[in-house]
Design an enzyme around this catalytic site. Structure first.
Site, PDB file in Angstrom:
ATOM      1  N   GLY A  97       0.868   5.955 -12.313  1.00 55.25           N
ATOM      2  CA  GLY A  97       0.325   6.796 -11.241  1.00 55.25           C
ATOM      3  C   GLY A  97       0.893   8.206 -11.244  1.00 55.25           C
ATOM      4  N   TYR A  98       1.459   8.597 -10.109  1.00 50.85           N
ATOM      5  CA  TYR A  98       1.972   9.957  -9.940  1.00 50.85           C
ATOM      6  C   TYR A  98       3.409  10.131 -10.452  1.00 50.85           C
ATOM      7  CZ  TYR A  98      -2.061  10.454  -6.801  1.00 50.85           C
ATOM      8  OH  TYR A  98      -3.335  10.506  -6.277  1.00 50.85           O
ATOM      9  N   ASP A  99       3.963   9.099 -11.055  1.00 51.61           N
ATOM     10  CA  ASP A  99       5.370   9.176 -11.498  1.00 51.61           C
ATOM     11  C   ASP A  99       5.694  10.402 -12.367  1.00 51.61           C
ATOM     12  OD1 ASP A  99       6.244   7.008 -10.083  1.00 51.61           O
ATOM     13  OD2 ASP A  99       6.176   5.592 -11.757  1.00 51.61           O
ATOM     14  N   ASP A 124       0.855  -1.171   0.000  1.00 50.15           N
ATOM     15  CA  ASP A 124       0.000   0.000   0.000  1.00 50.15           C
ATOM     16  C   ASP A 124       0.897   1.228   0.000  1.00 50.15           C
ATOM     17  OD1 ASP A 124      -2.659   0.936  -0.165  1.00 50.15           O
ATOM     18  OD2 ASP A 124      -2.503   1.680   1.874  1.00 50.15           O
ATOM     19  N   SER A 125       0.679   2.086  -0.987  1.00 47.72           N
ATOM     20  CA  SER A 125       1.564   3.237  -1.154  1.00 47.72           C
ATOM     21  C   SER A 125       0.765   4.529  -1.244  1.00 47.72           C
ATOM     22  CB  SER A 125       2.400   3.085  -2.423  1.00 47.72           C
ATOM     23  OG  SER A 125       3.162   1.906  -2.359  1.00 47.72           O
TER      24      SER A 125
END
Ligand code: ITT
Length: 179
Positions: free
Chosen positions: A136-138, A60-61
């Site tokens: 994702g948010y990369d 979970d990140s």
């Protein structure tokens, strides 16, 4: 052999580079509405315990932005699905303090016991989206000491410095004891 319970194939790809004996199990589990990633992981491990045969891990990140008091944090998945990277950049429009960090909590269930391994990567929110790698948010996260976003790095480069990479290397060192 370790089962990684996730819907996210990108996570699996990153994690398998560090621990090759990983097998992905694409399965949904309830994510508790909680204040911390650690609580989410504890709850999920308990839920999965009697549903999964053998040893398993979950990841979970979240992305925690300082100027937004840690938002999106535990809501990172929902926020990414709804307002996305563009929405985050809009919230950060004109904000000088762009410091943020990614955190991964890996939950390990092994021989009936549960453990957590944690990794953090500090950095800054980019002025605009850049790069096509990762997920994702990369594209909006520039790790500390770098000019590039995570999405402009290769998987190997990201793993070397990322929240997940750090948590995975802790996991790798930890499971040696169980062999
Ligand atoms: P699971 O099935 O494993 O839960 P998920 O994608 O829902 O997959 P998380 O809840 O851990 O995973 O992720 C929260 C959000 O943060 C989600 O939108 C991810 O895309 C994003 N995220 C997680 N790790 C990331 C990373 O290394 N780089 C960029 N974005 C990340």
């Amino acid at each position: 052999m370790y089962k990684l319970i996730t819907h996210n194939r990108h996570k699996y790809t990153e994690m398998k580079k560090i621990i090759p004996e990983l097998e992905m199990v694409d399965m949904e589990y309830p994510e508790l509405q909680a204040d911390t990633l650690e609580e989410v992981v504890d709850f999920a491990i308990n839920y999965l315990r009697d549903k999964i045969d053998g040893n398993f891990i979950i990841d979970d990140s979240g992305l925690f932005i300082e100027a937004l008091n840690g938002f999106p944090g535990v809501y990172s998945a929902y926020v990414h699905k709804t307002i996305g990277n563009r929405g985050i950049l809009k919230l950060m429009d004109g904000v000088e303090n762009r410091r943020a960090y990614f955190k991964t909590v890996i939950g390990l269930n092994i021989d009936g016991y549960a453990y957590k391994l944690i990794g953090i990567c500090h950095g800054n929110i980019a002025p605009r989206e850049r790069g096509n790698n990762g997920f994702g948010y990369d594209p909006i996260f520039i790790p500390m000491g770098f000019e590039k976003t995570f999405a402009e790095l290769s998987i190997e480069e990201k793993n070397r410095i990322s929240h997940r990479g750090k948590a995975m290397r802790k996991l790798e060192a930890f499971i040696v004891k169980f062999r």
